[in-house]
Design a protein around this motif. Structure first.
Motif, PDB file in Angstrom:
ATOM      1  N   HIS A   1       9.582 -15.215  22.082  1.00 37.61           N
ATOM      2  CA  HIS A   1       8.678 -16.362  22.263  1.00 37.61           C
ATOM      3  C   HIS A   1       8.375 -16.561  23.744  1.00 37.61           C
ATOM      4  O   HIS A   1       9.206 -16.270  24.601  1.00 37.61           O
ATOM      5  CB  HIS A   1       9.285 -17.644  21.679  1.00 37.61           C
TER       6      HIS A   1
ATOM      7  N   ASP B   1      13.157 -11.154  17.789  1.00 31.72           N
ATOM      8  CA  ASP B   1      12.066 -12.104  17.987  1.00 31.72           C
ATOM      9  C   ASP B   1      11.834 -12.336  19.469  1.00 31.72           C
ATOM     10  O   ASP B   1      12.745 -12.149  20.293  1.00 31.72           O
ATOM     11  CB  ASP B   1      12.384 -13.440  17.291  1.00 31.72           C
TER      12      ASP B   1
ATOM     13  N   HIS C   1      15.428 -17.592  14.746  1.00 32.84           N
ATOM     14  CA  HIS C   1      14.406 -16.750  14.105  1.00 32.84           C
ATOM     15  C   HIS C   1      14.916 -15.321  13.911  1.00 32.84           C
ATOM     16  O   HIS C   1      14.757 -14.736  12.837  1.00 32.84           O
ATOM     17  CB  HIS C   1      13.110 -16.748  14.927  1.00 32.84           C
TER      18      HIS C   1
END
Ligand code: MG
Length: 164
Positions: A10, A8, A42
């Motif tokens: 971000h 993941d 995540h």
């Protein structure tokens, strides 16, 4: 036994809390996302779902659903643990790598392991969290965002009872 991996990314922005591994870390920026944007959890959830071939967190917790707006990823991890239990699996171990240039993550790793192992109901020795920078290279090196990878091993729970 089944293996799963998760990844993941971000974006780091001003005006958001920085939550990593369920722990709030004091910093001038935080990760942007529909939930609390806990990039580490995540990746971990995607690894667990992947091990069960049960799609991904976007499928289970869509970011178009207001129910998940600002939600703690710890709560979502708890739901993934329930899915794992209902599917008859138990976590053997999880290994994660957080990629972040700043801030220094090392002082918070023990607390993250504590949170995650508690939520997954496993010994803390079953949870490994590592952190690395990217030596100033790329979007992580420019401190524009953070990434995380996770690998997990899960085991059919029935096998616990069939061992000699
Ligand atoms: Mg995410």
């Amino acid at each position: 036994m089944r293996i799963g991996m998760g990844y993941d990314v971000h974006r780091l922005v001003e005006g958001r809390k920085l939550i990593l591994g369920g722990v709030e870390i004091p910093y001038e920026k935080g990760l942007l996302g529909h939930s609390d944007a806990d990039v580490l959890i995540h990746a971990l959830m995607d690894a667990i779902l992947g091990a069960m071939a049960m799609r991904d967190i976007g499928y289970h917790f869509p970011d178009t659903d207001v129910a998940y707006e600002g939600i703690s990823s710890v709560v979502l991890l708890e739901r993934v643990r329930k899915l794992m239990e209902e599917s008859g699996y138990t976590l053997v171990n999880a290994d994660m790598t957080l990629m972040a240039e700043r801030p220094k993550i090392a002082p918070y790793i023990e607390a993250m392991v504590e949170v995650i192992s508690h939520v997954l109901a496993v010994e803390s020795s079953a949870v490994s969290i590592k952190a690395t920078t990217t030596e100033g290279l790329g979007f992580i090196g420019r401190n524009e965002g953070m990434a995380a990878q996770a690998v997990v091993l899960i085991e059919e729970r029935t096998r616990l009872f069939t061992k000699a």
